[in-house]
Design an enzyme around this catalytic site. Structure first.
Site, PDB file in Angstrom:
ATOM      1  N   GLY A  24     -16.584 -24.255  35.937  1.00 23.64           N
ATOM      2  CA  GLY A  24     -17.238 -23.805  35.453  1.00 23.64           C
ATOM      3  C   GLY A  24     -17.846 -24.613  34.607  1.00 23.64           C
ATOM      4  O   GLY A  24     -17.975 -25.932  34.831  1.00 23.64           O
ATOM      5  N   VAL A  68      -5.849 -20.504  24.032  1.00 19.77           N
ATOM      6  CA  VAL A  68      -6.986 -20.233  22.093  1.00 19.77           C
ATOM      7  C   VAL A  68      -6.480 -19.110  21.835  1.00 19.77           C
ATOM      8  O   VAL A  68      -7.185 -19.335  19.982  1.00 19.77           O
ATOM      9  CB  VAL A  68      -8.159 -20.868  22.790  1.00 19.77           C
ATOM     10  CG1 VAL A  68      -8.385 -21.877  23.656  1.00 19.77           C
ATOM     11  CG2 VAL A  68      -8.884 -19.428  23.148  1.00 19.77           C
ATOM     12  N   TYR A 159     -18.955  -8.152  24.530  1.00 19.02           N
ATOM     13  CA  TYR A 159     -19.565  -9.939  24.503  1.00 19.02           C
ATOM     14  C   TYR A 159     -20.308  -9.893  24.036  1.00 19.02           C
ATOM     15  O   TYR A 159     -20.761 -11.646  23.597  1.00 19.02           O
ATOM     16  CB  TYR A 159     -19.889  -9.928  26.120  1.00 19.02           C
ATOM     17  CG  TYR A 159     -19.536 -11.369  26.477  1.00 19.02           C
ATOM     18  CD1 TYR A 159     -18.798 -12.394  27.194  1.00 19.02           C
ATOM     19  CD2 TYR A 159     -21.690 -12.121  27.389  1.00 19.02           C
ATOM     20  CE1 TYR A 159     -18.999 -13.538  27.222  1.00 19.02           C
ATOM     21  CE2 TYR A 159     -21.564 -13.166  26.978  1.00 19.02           C
ATOM     22  CZ  TYR A 159     -20.623 -13.609  27.576  1.00 19.02           C
ATOM     23  OH  TYR A 159     -20.112 -15.374  28.091  1.00 19.02           O
TER      24      TYR A 159
HETATM   25  P1  NAI Z   1     -15.310 -19.311  33.733  1.00 20.32           P
HETATM   26  O1  NAI Z   1     -14.098 -17.952  33.655  1.00 20.32           O
HETATM   27  O2  NAI Z   1     -15.861 -19.653  35.072  1.00 20.32           O
HETATM   28  O3  NAI Z   1     -14.973 -19.938  32.830  1.00 20.32           O
HETATM   29  C1  NAI Z   1     -14.026 -20.060  31.948  1.00 20.32           C
HETATM   30  C2  NAI Z   1     -12.398 -21.001  32.038  1.00 20.32           C
HETATM   31  O4  NAI Z   1     -11.858 -20.317  30.089  1.00 20.32           O
HETATM   32  C3  NAI Z   1     -11.784 -20.302  32.797  1.00 20.32           C
HETATM   33  O5  NAI Z   1     -11.097 -21.625  32.915  1.00 20.32           O
HETATM   34  C4  NAI Z   1     -10.781 -19.630  32.124  1.00 20.32           C
HETATM   35  O6  NAI Z   1      -9.053 -20.423  32.381  1.00 20.32           O
HETATM   36  C5  NAI Z   1     -11.233 -20.523  30.473  1.00 20.32           C
HETATM   37  N1  NAI Z   1     -10.130 -19.442  29.475  1.00 20.32           N
HETATM   38  C6  NAI Z   1     -10.339 -18.066  29.401  1.00 20.32           C
HETATM   39  N2  NAI Z   1      -9.073 -17.675  28.813  1.00 20.32           N
HETATM   40  C7  NAI Z   1      -9.259 -18.344  27.710  1.00 20.32           C
HETATM   41  C8  NAI Z   1      -8.252 -18.787  26.876  1.00 20.32           C
HETATM   42  N3  NAI Z   1      -7.407 -18.100  26.177  1.00 20.32           N
HETATM   43  N4  NAI Z   1      -7.705 -20.341  26.219  1.00 20.32           N
HETATM   44  C9  NAI Z   1      -8.003 -20.902  27.126  1.00 20.32           C
HETATM   45  N5  NAI Z   1      -8.873 -21.029  28.157  1.00 20.32           N
HETATM   46  C10 NAI Z   1      -8.963 -19.968  28.548  1.00 20.32           C
HETATM   47  O7  NAI Z   1     -16.894 -19.110  33.041  1.00 20.32           O
HETATM   48  P2  NAI Z   1     -17.737 -20.262  32.693  1.00 20.32           P
HETATM   49  O8  NAI Z   1     -19.353 -19.456  33.265  1.00 20.32           O
HETATM   50  O9  NAI Z   1     -17.460 -21.812  32.815  1.00 20.32           O
HETATM   51  O10 NAI Z   1     -18.194 -19.702  30.950  1.00 20.32           O
HETATM   52  C11 NAI Z   1     -17.350 -20.506  29.859  1.00 20.32           C
HETATM   53  C12 NAI Z   1     -18.502 -20.209  28.945  1.00 20.32           C
HETATM   54  O11 NAI Z   1     -19.629 -20.299  29.776  1.00 20.32           O
HETATM   55  C13 NAI Z   1     -17.909 -19.088  28.155  1.00 20.32           C
HETATM   56  O12 NAI Z   1     -17.726 -19.182  26.752  1.00 20.32           O
HETATM   57  C14 NAI Z   1     -18.842 -18.139  28.954  1.00 20.32           C
HETATM   58  O13 NAI Z   1     -19.342 -17.299  27.763  1.00 20.32           O
HETATM   59  C15 NAI Z   1     -19.950 -19.348  28.698  1.00 20.32           C
HETATM   60  N6  NAI Z   1     -21.202 -17.868  29.161  1.00 20.32           N
HETATM   61  C16 NAI Z   1     -21.195 -18.036  30.363  1.00 20.32           C
HETATM   62  C17 NAI Z   1     -23.147 -17.789  31.112  1.00 20.32           C
HETATM   63  C18 NAI Z   1     -23.024 -17.661  32.442  1.00 20.32           C
HETATM   64  O14 NAI Z   1     -24.164 -17.373  32.814  1.00 20.32           O
HETATM   65  N7  NAI Z   1     -21.948 -18.694  33.157  1.00 20.32           N
HETATM   66  C19 NAI Z   1     -24.020 -17.463  30.644  1.00 20.32           C
HETATM   67  C20 NAI Z   1     -23.802 -17.277  28.808  1.00 20.32           C
HETATM   68  C21 NAI Z   1     -22.821 -18.304  28.376  1.00 20.32           C
END
Ligand code: NAI
Length: 251
Positions: A24, A68, A159
């Site tokens: 992501g 984390v 969230y």
């Molecule tokens: P995703 O779910 O595709 O990737 C998130 C990554 O964080 C995953 O690889 C996961 O294993 C890792 N992760 C989760 N818990 C963890 C932990 N305890 N320790 C270490 N790594 C951990 O999500 P995405 O969409 O790439 O989101 C990335 C960031 O962007 C997040 O903070 C999300 O809240 C934020 N975000 C995403 C949006 C979207 O529309 N996709 C919009 C606004 C914010």
């Protein structure tokens, strides 16, 4: 601001940690920071396994298994950075989770897990890295907030509160770390097309796209380039700021 020595590779000689880098937005942030010349430490939960190794290999960096929320996450990361790299210049707190439920069903486990990953972990890890001298003077702390922390989404009290908390966190931390010339900023993405958003129903996803004034979903690279700008030596006068990526929310 300080002009980088090379405009082609403005982050040459810098070490950057990206949490949640297995996929992501985090994986794209790792790519863009590496393109800019940084040595990337790609961190993610141990279960991310091969996906994390793939990110690390793709960007010519290293993989670091790190939940984390582990009680010693900051200490573990600080020790690794000091031992292998003599410290880091950039930390991107990108790891994040959703555990959506309408308010009536929002149990403590859902509330606490989201707070733990999205808000408490970035604070603790930054604090420990600074305390241990593992984040260098003139460094960068970049947090990933969300439009959900500004405008609010149904079913996302946990969230939304965590991501609003991140905004308060970067503002307060930017004050606290100013004497070390460490800047602290956040990017607040709108709807971005990733696995996180692919998991939500099609109709909701389409509504998410239409909630942006640009009437489109963003791509991971939109967020990554904003992060890279915060990381650039030329942005050293920018701190305590939140940049929205992907339109103005129409909520
Ligand atoms: P995703 O779910 O595709 O990737 C998130 C990554 O964080 C995953 O690889 C996961 O294993 C890792 N992760 C989760 N818990 C963890 C932990 N305890 N320790 C270490 N790594 C951990 O999500 P995405 O969409 O790439 O989101 C990335 C960031 O962007 C997040 O903070 C999300 O809240 C934020 N975000 C995403 C949006 C979207 O529309 N996709 C919009 C606004 C914010």
């Amino acid at each position: 601001a300080t002009a980088p020595e090379s405009w082609d590779r403005p982050l040459a000689g810098k070490v950057a940690v990206v949490t949640g880098a297995a996929r992501g937005i985090g994986a794209t942030i790792a790519e863009v920071l590496a393109r800019d010349g940084a040595t990337v430490v790609a961190a993610d939960v141990p279960a991310a396994g091969d996906a994390l190794t793939q990110t690390a290999n793709k960007v010519g960096g290293t993989a670091f298994a790190l939940d984390v929320t582990a009680p010693d996450a900051g200490e573990k990361l600080a020790a690794h950075l000091l031992e292998r790299h003599g410290g880091a210049d950039i930390i991107v707190h990108n790891a994040g989770i959703t555990r959506d439920k309408l308010l009536v069903n929002m149990d403590a486990a859902r509330w606490n897990s989201v707070m733990g990953v999205n808000l408490i972990a970035p604070r603790k890890i930054t604090d420990v890295l600074v305390e241990k001298g593992a984040l260098k003077e003139g460094g960068r702390v970049i947090d990933v907030s969300s439009i959900a922390g500004i405008a609010g989404n149904r079913g996302q009290t946990n969230y939304g509160a965590s991501k609003a908390g991140v905004i308060g966190l970067v503002q307060a931390t930017s004050e606290a770390l100013a004497d070390k010339k460490i800047t602290v900023n956040a990017v607040a993405p709108g709807f971005i097309e990733t696995a996180m958003t692919a998991a939500i129903p099609v109709a909701t996803r389409e509504a998410g796209r239409l909630m942006s004034s640009l009437q489109q979903g963003g791509e991971t690279v939109d967020v990554a380039e904003t992060v890279a700008w915060f990381a650039n030596p030329a942005s050293s006068a920018v701190t305590g700021q939140v940049v929205r990526v992907c339109g103005q929310s129409m909520l």
